[in-house]
Design a protein around this motif. Sequence first.
Motif, mmCIF file in Angstrom:
data_model
loop_
_atom_site.group_PDB
_atom_site.id
_atom_site.type_symbol
_atom_site.label_atom_id
_atom_site.label_comp_id
_atom_site.label_asym_id
_atom_site.label_seq_id
_atom_site.Cartn_x
_atom_site.Cartn_y
_atom_site.Cartn_z
ATOM 1 N N ASP A 281 0.813 -1.266 -0.023
ATOM 2 C CA ASP A 281 -0.094 0.033 -0.180
ATOM 3 C C ASP A 281 0.951 1.308 -0.009
ATOM 4 O O ASP A 281 0.322 2.246 0.195
ATOM 5 N N GLY A 282 2.133 1.304 -0.343
ATOM 6 C CA GLY A 282 2.902 2.354 -0.412
ATOM 7 C C GLY A 282 2.927 3.167 -1.667
ATOM 8 O O GLY A 282 2.291 2.667 -2.708
ATOM 9 N N PRO A 283 3.496 4.307 -1.580
ATOM 10 C CA PRO A 283 3.544 5.209 -2.745
ATOM 11 C C PRO A 283 4.663 4.696 -3.879
ATOM 12 O O PRO A 283 5.616 3.952 -3.211
ATOM 13 N N VAL A 284 4.518 5.127 -5.032
ATOM 14 C CA VAL A 284 5.809 5.322 -5.884
ATOM 15 C C VAL A 284 6.640 6.444 -5.392
ATOM 16 O O VAL A 284 6.113 7.679 -5.248
ATOM 17 N N PHE B 213 5.986 7.989 -13.257
ATOM 18 C CA PHE B 213 4.558 8.510 -13.454
ATOM 19 C C PHE B 213 3.611 7.245 -13.999
ATOM 20 O O PHE B 213 2.542 6.999 -13.525
ATOM 21 N N ALA B 214 4.334 6.780 -14.951
ATOM 22 C CA ALA B 214 3.730 5.468 -15.840
ATOM 23 C C ALA B 214 3.439 4.455 -14.498
ATOM 24 O O ALA B 214 2.077 3.602 -14.356
ATOM 25 N N GLU B 215 4.356 4.057 -13.571
ATOM 26 C CA GLU B 215 4.197 3.154 -12.698
ATOM 27 C C GLU B 215 3.164 3.513 -11.487
ATOM 28 O O GLU B 215 2.296 2.479 -11.332
ATOM 29 N N ALA B 216 3.028 4.627 -11.167
ATOM 30 C CA ALA B 216 2.066 5.127 -10.336
ATOM 31 C C ALA B 216 0.595 5.205 -10.915
ATOM 32 O O ALA B 216 -0.331 4.544 -10.240
ATOM 33 N N ALA B 217 0.732 5.379 -12.056
ATOM 34 C CA ALA B 217 -0.754 5.090 -12.818
ATOM 35 C C ALA B 217 -0.995 3.630 -12.765
ATOM 36 O O ALA B 217 -2.303 3.333 -12.584
ATOM 37 N N ARG B 218 -0.198 2.734 -13.369
ATOM 38 C CA ARG B 218 -0.423 1.209 -13.386
ATOM 39 C C ARG B 218 -0.982 0.745 -11.893
ATOM 40 O O ARG B 218 -1.854 -0.185 -11.883
ATOM 41 N N ARG B 219 -0.106 1.246 -10.978
ATOM 42 C CA ARG B 219 -0.278 0.591 -9.601
ATOM 43 C C ARG B 219 -1.651 1.315 -8.961
ATOM 44 O O ARG B 219 -1.886 0.700 -7.903
ATOM 45 N N GLU B 220 -1.924 2.481 -9.474
ATOM 46 C CA GLU B 220 -3.235 3.230 -8.814
ATOM 47 C C GLU B 220 -2.733 3.724 -7.338
ATOM 48 O O GLU B 220 -3.726 3.567 -6.438
ATOM 49 N N ALA C 90 12.798 7.547 2.818
ATOM 50 C CA ALA C 90 11.362 7.603 1.871
ATOM 51 C C ALA C 90 11.062 6.147 1.318
ATOM 52 O O ALA C 90 10.104 5.597 1.633
ATOM 53 N N SER C 91 12.266 5.246 1.180
ATOM 54 C CA SER C 91 11.763 3.839 0.873
ATOM 55 C C SER C 91 11.231 2.949 1.869
ATOM 56 O O SER C 91 10.697 2.005 1.439
ATOM 57 N N ARG C 92 11.302 3.401 3.058
ATOM 58 C CA ARG C 92 10.808 2.438 4.161
ATOM 59 C C ARG C 92 9.433 2.332 4.181
ATOM 60 O O ARG C 92 8.603 1.254 4.383
ATOM 61 N N SER C 93 8.462 3.401 3.627
ATOM 62 C CA SER C 93 6.997 3.259 3.444
ATOM 63 C C SER C 93 6.735 3.104 1.851
ATOM 64 O O SER C 93 5.363 3.350 1.972
ATOM 65 N N ALA C 94 7.634 3.019 1.007
ATOM 66 C CA ALA C 94 7.437 3.087 -0.422
ATOM 67 C C ALA C 94 7.013 1.561 -0.846
ATOM 68 O O ALA C 94 7.715 0.641 -0.363
ATOM 69 N N GLN C 95 6.398 1.510 -1.994
ATOM 70 C CA GLN C 95 6.547 0.157 -2.717
ATOM 71 C C GLN C 95 7.315 -0.032 -3.883
ATOM 72 O O GLN C 95 7.845 -0.679 -4.476
ATOM 73 N N LEU C 96 7.887 1.258 -4.023
ATOM 74 C CA LEU C 96 8.831 1.433 -5.257
ATOM 75 C C LEU C 96 9.546 2.802 -5.337
ATOM 76 O O LEU C 96 9.025 3.902 -5.015
ATOM 77 N N VAL C 97 10.826 2.669 -5.681
ATOM 78 C CA VAL C 97 11.649 3.983 -5.509
ATOM 79 C C VAL C 97 12.240 3.915 -6.934
ATOM 80 O O VAL C 97 12.857 2.761 -7.280
ATOM 81 N N VAL C 98 12.200 5.035 -7.451
ATOM 82 C CA VAL C 98 12.700 5.287 -9.161
ATOM 83 C C VAL C 98 13.512 6.292 -9.060
ATOM 84 O O VAL C 98 13.484 7.521 -8.577
ATOM 85 N N VAL C 99 14.884 6.065 -9.694
ATOM 86 C CA VAL C 99 15.734 6.964 -9.910
ATOM 87 C C VAL C 99 16.523 6.756 -11.189
ATOM 88 O O VAL C 99 16.345 5.683 -11.848
ATOM 89 N N HIS D 91 20.935 -0.164 -0.149
ATOM 90 C CA HIS D 91 20.365 0.016 1.078
ATOM 91 C C HIS D 91 18.688 0.401 1.158
ATOM 92 O O HIS D 91 17.982 0.428 2.213
ATOM 93 N N ALA D 92 18.048 0.330 0.183
ATOM 94 C CA ALA D 92 16.670 1.021 0.181
ATOM 95 C C ALA D 92 15.850 -0.404 0.584
ATOM 96 O O ALA D 92 16.189 -1.387 0.717
ATOM 97 N N GLN D 93 14.709 -0.087 1.214
ATOM 98 C CA GLN D 93 13.892 -1.030 1.961
ATOM 99 C C GLN D 93 12.605 -1.543 0.923
ATOM 100 O O GLN D 93 11.886 -2.120 1.595
ATOM 101 N N CYS D 94 12.827 -0.933 -0.242
ATOM 102 C CA CYS D 94 11.886 -1.529 -1.200
ATOM 103 C C CYS D 94 12.608 -2.041 -2.508
ATOM 104 O O CYS D 94 13.705 -1.386 -2.650
#
Length: 295
Positions: A147-150, A168-175, A248-257, A280-283
């Motif tokens: 349930d985390g954000p991108v 943006f595309a990932e956030a849209a796909r995952r809603e 921020a990765s601690r509560s995210a479902q994906l980090v994009v860089v 080191h990211a948690q997602c």
Amino acid sequence: MSGVVVVGVDGAPSSLAAVAEAAREARWRGAGLRVVHAFLWPAMHVPMGPSPLGPKEGGLRNMVQRLIAEAVERARTVAPDVDVTHAVVTGEPLTVLTAESRAAELVVVGSRGMGGFVGLLIGSTAVHLAAHGRCPVLVVREEPHADGPVVLGVDGSVAGEKAVDFAFAEAARREVPLVALHAWTTWNAPMQEPQDASVPYANPPGVLAEEERRLLSEALAGRQERYPGVVVEQKTVRGGAREALIEASRSAQLVVVGARGRGGLTGLLLGSVSQALLHHAQCPVAVVRGTGERA
């Protein structure tokens, strides 16, 4: 169906987590899923069959077939409507997966393989593939937060524009919402012309922060119209990008860089922020190469 998502498997726990995430990505994209195992031993002329003194189901070839069957079954359990194919390709993993990335929408790998050294947080294949892959690379350490954000790391560089589009595309796909995070310090902020000519480099308090907020808004410009359903939170942080994105990765479902930011040194294929997140990211972390970056 359009395109294909490739996932590299080797039997490690993180590669099975990668299979599950790759299956979800393929479902969201309406793409096929290709499960690939890089089989190094035939090139080294090692016997593939079972030992004459061992069980018939022994041997490297049978082991690989069981590994592939387990991965395919995992994928079909997660996304039963996705077309899943598989391949065993002779070669070492980085070479095989880099070649696979030429025709893929996305390549997904686990953070550490069976050959990883104890104590390492991430395997060399994941790091090198993120630097050399010809498409976005998604590195999975464990099952993501459902349930985390991108979270998108934004630095305002031209090389980072493809990462913005990908996020943006990932956030849209995952809603799910998108958190666009820009971290800055007085050392990496662009130098502004002083407003008081009598005091070199002097500016009123808050000018740098306002400029960095403007940079973030400009980096996101035009995407909201293309993805009107994505709720965007713009967040500027005074501090190090690595620390801010890892937190921020601690509560995210994906980090994009992006692969390299505006502070990247010429010749480096993977920037320090990207490398730090892979370790080191948690997602899961997606690394997206920019236009014109050599592979």
